[in-house]
Design a protein around this motif. Structure first.
Motif, PDB file in Angstrom:
ATOM      1  N   ALA A  22       0.905  -1.142  -0.170  1.00  0.00           N
ATOM      2  CA  ALA A  22      -0.139   0.001   0.092  1.00  0.00           C
ATOM      3  C   ALA A  22       0.892   1.210  -0.152  1.00  0.00           C
ATOM      4  CB  ALA A  22      -0.858   0.125   1.185  1.00  0.00           C
ATOM      5  N   LYS A  23       2.054   1.177   0.485  1.00  0.00           N
ATOM      6  CA  LYS A  23       2.988   2.370   0.896  1.00  0.00           C
ATOM      7  C   LYS A  23       3.546   2.514  -0.476  1.00  0.00           C
ATOM      8  CE  LYS A  23       6.793   4.220   3.537  1.00  0.00           C
ATOM      9  NZ  LYS A  23       7.396   4.052   4.726  1.00  0.00           N
ATOM     10  N   ALA A  24       3.945   1.429  -1.114  1.00  0.00           N
ATOM     11  CA  ALA A  24       4.651   1.557  -2.503  1.00  0.00           C
ATOM     12  C   ALA A  24       3.650   2.146  -3.542  1.00  0.00           C
ATOM     13  CB  ALA A  24       5.057   0.391  -2.817  1.00  0.00           C
ATOM     14  N   ILE A  25       2.249   1.584  -3.565  1.00  0.00           N
ATOM     15  CA  ILE A  25       1.368   2.231  -4.452  1.00  0.00           C
ATOM     16  C   ILE A  25       1.250   3.777  -4.355  1.00  0.00           C
ATOM     17  CG2 ILE A  25      -1.118   2.143  -5.266  1.00  0.00           C
ATOM     18  CD1 ILE A  25      -0.952  -0.960  -4.453  1.00  0.00           C
ATOM     19  N   ARG A  31       3.785  10.364  -7.017  1.00  0.00           N
ATOM     20  CA  ARG A  31       4.846  10.566  -8.009  1.00  0.00           C
ATOM     21  C   ARG A  31       4.148  10.811  -9.470  1.00  0.00           C
ATOM     22  NH1 ARG A  31       9.935   6.531  -6.953  1.00  0.00           N
ATOM     23  NH2 ARG A  31      10.482   7.512  -4.848  1.00  0.00           N
ATOM     24  N   LEU A  32       3.082   9.991  -9.648  1.00  0.00           N
ATOM     25  CA  LEU A  32       2.460  10.236 -11.136  1.00  0.00           C
ATOM     26  C   LEU A  32       1.910  11.575 -11.089  1.00  0.00           C
ATOM     27  CD1 LEU A  32       1.401   6.333 -11.617  1.00  0.00           C
ATOM     28  CD2 LEU A  32       3.186   7.561 -12.940  1.00  0.00           C
TER      29      LEU A  32
END
Length: 316
Positions: A22-25, A31-32
């Motif tokens: 979840a943190k990575a997503i 960033r996107l």
């Protein structure tokens, strides 16, 4: 007991894995979004810079349009041949047959009519500068050139007067009754409108151009120079100064002449006056008599136009 410990450890491991995913997503999405915002901002700044550059250098817009594969499809069609002047002057039967009037002019003065290319250049420039539809501008320019040849006065001078007087608004009217493209005092010059259906023809573009050109030519002949004629035209014959009216007209005349000659003149240039008007004596000028100075009709026109227009010209 061992099973419980294993189950608890698996739960903790799964929970940690889910949290990490979840943190990575979340980081990736942030960033996107940030990248997208930066891209949109960059595109916006580029568009603004391009528009600003095109505003100050209109020729760049023409080059961009020429590079477009759709330029031929969207290009404006070639101006159609203008209808006969008689069709534009419904109630001017006496002066409608312009072709006959033009035919009576000496063929040695064909330069007055200009070439099709010159008229096209002038039409496009005026259309951009004064934000008038190209078809309407084409009609006014054609009428000015035809009238100039008939009356024997420079059509570009006629167009310059129209630009300063009304900015090519055929329905303009001053508080004292100056009307149309060339702001003619129809009540004063009703005799000139007699053969065109009376003073109600003053808002007819072609009739207004013709009468205005006749008045201008008469005033230039009386004054002995273009400057003196323009001074009388604005109603300042008895004044020491015309408050810059003549210089403004001649400044616009210089620009129109340059455009007709193929020179690049920005349509967004400020309306600068001719810095030092040149004296242009008119051959065989008609000497003005004392009786003309005291003529009641001329005095009425001078006073009326002076009161209505001085503030307008000084504010341009």
């Amino acid at each position: 007991m061992l099973n419980r410990i294993n189950t608890a450890m698996r739960q903790v491991a799964n929970q940690s894995a889910r949290q990490a995913i979840a943190k990575a997503i979340s980081v990736r999405s942030t960033r996107l979004v940030s990248t997208g915002r930066n891209a949109v901002m960059a595109l916006g700044l580029t568009a603004i810079a391009t528009l600003a550059l095109m505003f100050f250098k209109p020729e760049i817009a023409d080059r961009i349009q020429a590079l477009s594969p759709f330029s031929e499809a969207v290009a404006s069609p070639a101006p159609e041949e203008m209808p006969a002047m008689a069709n534009l002057m419904d109630e001017a039967a006496g002066a409608a047959d312009t072709e006959e009037a033009i035919a009576s002019v000496s063929t040695g003065n064909n330069a007055m009519i200009g070439t099709d290319l010159q008229q096209q250049r002038v039409t496009q420039w005026i259309s951009k500068r004064y934000r008038v539809a190209n078809d309407a501008t084409n009609m006014l320019v054609s009428a000015a050139y035809l009238t100039g040849k008939e009356v024997q006065i420079d059509p570009l001078l006629i167009l310059a007067v129209m630009a300063i007087e009304s900015r090519f608004n055929p329905f303009a009217e001053s508080p004292v009754g100056a009307q149309g493209l060339m702001q003619v005092m129809s009540k004063v010059h009703h005799d000139k409108f007699a053969e065109m259906g009376g003073t109600r023809a003053a808002l007819n573009p072609v009739a207004n151009i013709r009468v205005g050109a006749l008045i201008l030519k008469e005033y230039v002949a009386r004054g002995g120079s273009v400057e003196a004629g323009l001074k009388r035209y604005v109603g300042a014959a008895a004044m020491d100064s015309d408050d810059g009216y003549g210089a403004k007209v001649l400044g616009e005349y210089d620009r129109l002449k340059a455009v007709a000659g193929g020179k690049r003149v920005s349509a967004f240039a400020t309306m600068a006056s001719r810095a030092a008007p040149r004296i242009q004596p008119i051959p065989n000028a008609v000497p003005e008599k004392t009786a003309d100075i005291n003529n009641e009709k001329t005095a009425l026109e001078d006073r009326a136009r002076r009161q209505a227009n001085v503030a307008q010209y000084t504010s341009l």
